[in-house]
Design an enzyme around this catalytic site. Sequence first.
Site, PDB file in Angstrom:
ATOM      1  N   LYS A   1     -15.064-100.342 -24.962  1.00 62.09           N
ATOM      2  CA  LYS A   1     -14.118-101.194 -25.676  1.00 62.09           C
ATOM      3  C   LYS A   1     -12.802-100.447 -25.746  1.00 62.09           C
ATOM      4  CE  LYS A   1     -17.302-103.758 -28.520  1.00 62.09           C
ATOM      5  NZ  LYS A   1     -17.671-104.200 -29.852  1.00 62.09           N
TER       6      LYS A   1
ATOM      7  N   ASP B   1     -22.627-110.361 -40.723  1.00 70.24           N
ATOM      8  CA  ASP B   1     -22.279-111.297 -39.640  1.00 70.24           C
ATOM      9  C   ASP B   1     -23.387-111.309 -38.596  1.00 70.24           C
ATOM     10  OD1 ASP B   1     -20.826-113.164 -38.250  1.00 70.24           O
ATOM     11  OD2 ASP B   1     -19.403-111.737 -37.396  1.00 70.24           O
TER      12      ASP B   1
ATOM     13  N   GLU C   1     -10.197-108.912 -30.095  1.00 70.56           N
ATOM     14  CA  GLU C   1      -8.899-108.890 -30.740  1.00 70.56           C
ATOM     15  C   GLU C   1      -8.149-107.603 -30.413  1.00 70.56           C
ATOM     16  OE1 GLU C   1      -9.132-108.687 -34.908  1.00 70.56           O
ATOM     17  OE2 GLU C   1      -6.959-108.714 -35.093  1.00 70.56           O
ATOM     18  N   PHE C   2      -8.901-106.529 -30.225  1.00 70.11           N
ATOM     19  CA  PHE C   2      -8.266-105.223 -30.049  1.00 70.11           C
ATOM     20  C   PHE C   2      -7.964-104.879 -28.593  1.00 70.11           C
ATOM     21  CE2 PHE C   2     -10.145-104.822 -34.216  1.00 70.11           C
ATOM     22  CZ  PHE C   2      -9.114-104.229 -34.919  1.00 70.11           C
TER      23      PHE C   2
ATOM     24  N   GLY D   1     -15.301-108.639 -20.893  1.00 70.65           N
ATOM     25  CA  GLY D   1     -15.057-109.471 -22.070  1.00 70.65           C
ATOM     26  C   GLY D   1     -13.770-109.040 -22.740  1.00 70.65           C
TER      27      GLY D   1
HETATM   28  P1  AMP Z   1     -17.362-107.724 -29.009  1.00 77.26           P
HETATM   29  O1  AMP Z   1     -15.911-107.503 -29.202  1.00 77.26           O
HETATM   30  O2  AMP Z   1     -18.226-106.603 -29.482  1.00 77.26           O
HETATM   31  O3  AMP Z   1     -17.829-109.037 -29.563  1.00 77.26           O
HETATM   32  O4  AMP Z   1     -17.600-107.804 -27.412  1.00 77.26           O
HETATM   33  C1  AMP Z   1     -17.071-108.858 -26.636  1.00 77.26           C
HETATM   34  C2  AMP Z   1     -18.042-109.183 -25.512  1.00 77.26           C
HETATM   35  O5  AMP Z   1     -18.164-108.063 -24.651  1.00 77.26           O
HETATM   36  C3  AMP Z   1     -19.441-109.514 -25.978  1.00 77.26           C
HETATM   37  O6  AMP Z   1     -19.618-110.845 -26.312  1.00 77.26           O
HETATM   38  C4  AMP Z   1     -20.266-109.127 -24.767  1.00 77.26           C
HETATM   39  O7  AMP Z   1     -20.292-110.181 -23.837  1.00 77.26           O
HETATM   40  C5  AMP Z   1     -19.486-107.964 -24.185  1.00 77.26           C
HETATM   41  N1  AMP Z   1     -20.062-106.697 -24.659  1.00 77.26           N
HETATM   42  C6  AMP Z   1     -19.767-106.024 -25.786  1.00 77.26           C
HETATM   43  N2  AMP Z   1     -20.507-104.909 -25.890  1.00 77.26           N
HETATM   44  C7  AMP Z   1     -21.297-104.870 -24.797  1.00 77.26           C
HETATM   45  C8  AMP Z   1     -22.313-103.970 -24.332  1.00 77.26           C
HETATM   46  N3  AMP Z   1     -22.641-102.887 -25.008  1.00 77.26           N
HETATM   47  N4  AMP Z   1     -22.921-104.251 -23.170  1.00 77.26           N
HETATM   48  C9  AMP Z   1     -22.593-105.359 -22.463  1.00 77.26           C
HETATM   49  N5  AMP Z   1     -21.670-106.245 -22.859  1.00 77.26           N
HETATM   50  C10 AMP Z   1     -21.018-106.010 -24.009  1.00 77.26           C
END
Ligand code: AMP
Length: 633
Positions: free
Chosen positions: A262, A355, A240-241, A237
């Site tokens: 991340k 949120d 923004e960062f 996925g």
């Molecule tokens: P976020 O920036 O936290 O919204 O993450 C972006 C996308 O990455 C999310 O919509 C998920 O599809 C995926 N994602 C984030 N965290 C996790 C996680 N702990 N396990 C699996 N997928 C994740």
Amino acid sequence: MAHTRYKFEVHAENGVSEESGVTDRFESIALKTNVAAPSQVESVTQIGSTEMSLSISWSPPRKPNGVILEYRVQYYPLRDGPTQVKFAKVDGLVTQATVEHLDMGEEYVLQIQARTIAGYGLPSQPVTMRTDANGSQAPMTGDQPVMIAAIAAAGIFVLLVFVLVVIFVLYRRRNRKPPSDMDKLEYSNGEVRLPGFVAPRVKTYIDPHTYEDPQHAVLEFAKELEPSCLTIEQVIGGGEFGDVCKGRLKMGKGQYLDVAIKTLKAGSNDKMKGDFLTEASIMGQFTDPNVIKLQGVITKSRPVMIVTEYMENGSLDTFLRKHDGRFQVPQLVGMIRGVASGMRYLAEMNYVHRDLAARNVLVNSSLVCKVSDFGLSRVLEDDPDAAYTTRGGKIPVRWTAPEAIAYRKFTSASDVWSYGVLVWEVMSYGERPYWNWSNQDVIKSVEAGYRLPPPMDCPKAIYQLMSDCWQKERNARPKFTAIVASLDKLIRNPMVLRVLAQPRPMHHQSTSSDLYSSVPEWLDSLSLGRYTENFLKAGFTNLDCVAKITLRELQSIGVTMIGHQKKIMNSVQLLRAQASPSAASLRTPSPIPNGQPLPHIHSPGVGGSLHGTPNLHPHPHHNARHMAHALPV
Ligand code: AMP
């Protein structure tokens, strides 16, 4: 049965066997079955718990098939999944055990197996139990005279102190002016603060922004990981960062944990780094099975990373859309129960999420839902559903309570409102709340008393829960503790979930041909475009014909899946209602469940609205799940 002699006879017969007078001929063989493992252990129950241990008992297997030599208890923390299973063995003569050295306030999954000379039998059904949270009760089992003496001494001590305090309070009262408002506060909620005593307090969340340097907050709340322990496998996925990846974290000798990583993209400045790491500083303070767990951070080398537990099924909204209509109601209720439990924990920590929405909940392979996305400024910048309000703040309008939109009053009660919208999303398998309405239309209608209608096949009790969450008066909304308790009650009595909420009458003046101009468009709106050819070939070329279709005809043109039949017949029912002369009776706006009248609805012909008041029917291209009538097929 194991270890038993059986005789087998093989007879042959034909049409004249009976007439032949020949006595029955057969061959036989005697066999003895082998030893077998014992059958499954049953009735595993919790008989006690402390902060670090769980005591359980169980019934021996119904078919031991031999002498039970021992029982094996396997257990692992629910949050980690079965990747880290531990074992404890107990003599075959006892049917109780206490598992020790557990983490405080943690949910564990336990299973028991019996062993005979033939090996281990099937493990019992998994049961989930939680160790006590900080400051809860002492253990309930075991002969522990020392412990009992200690408890008795403590009891006497507390009693003594209590008597002293009562004397002290009475003395003070007699010699003092009437108490001020501040003094009165000390006695609120039936609690008396004892001088010199500090009541056990629930841990409170610390806002990382109170640290001058956000780096310090990260150091305090997050573990710095060794980059060499981390392997990145694939990008899953983006935000923004930077990218979000799946990877593995080395935990110990030969032990690896699947993680989500991340990353902060190259070229980010210090401010961005600080904002990025805020999420880790917040997440690192939480320990709950329904809140995403932080494994650690990498801040001392590039790229900067936040490492969390990996959630195999990704975000809840996408997951539900992908599996539209495929879960049993109790499974959906289990998911919303998980979210409520996570939110209960966050509210106890005095953390306001701001949120909460299905897109910000993650789902693991066991369908456990965990609240994620912390650090509001970061999250809202990143959230495509957050919009700028007239007052300049960025707010996810469709999920936000009216008082939070109007004057930024964000509290756990506004989180409860968002939770209600999340429950609606779950019960409608990821439908967009208020469909294609503009944010302004949503704000105005909600202010005027409009509330989302029950999704298709939604239990009445669950719709009642949503409606309670959407009370205008924020103090009248239930607390997360009460929500968890009522969901637990429903899970224990699933029969109650069979009573479905009645769909609300439609409040528009359009006819079927206003809503959909053709059969293909109508089928597309139901996400069943695949049947277009079946309908057209069978002569159902316009919506008036479709409105007359029977279930049998539907089956004969090749719609064989019950779920699809139900979806189509529900919508056909709606088309009929709109086409019939009595449909006029549907045009009168009726009060909605919480007694507030609907906003006045103008009827500007096709689409659009006057004075910014929305047309209260969904966009034709959206799934009609929310408005279909429940119709047994
Ligand atoms: P976020 O920036 O936290 O919204 O993450 C972006 C996308 O990455 C999310 O919509 C998920 O599809 C995926 N994602 C984030 N965290 C996790 C996680 N702990 N396990 C699996 N997928 C994740």
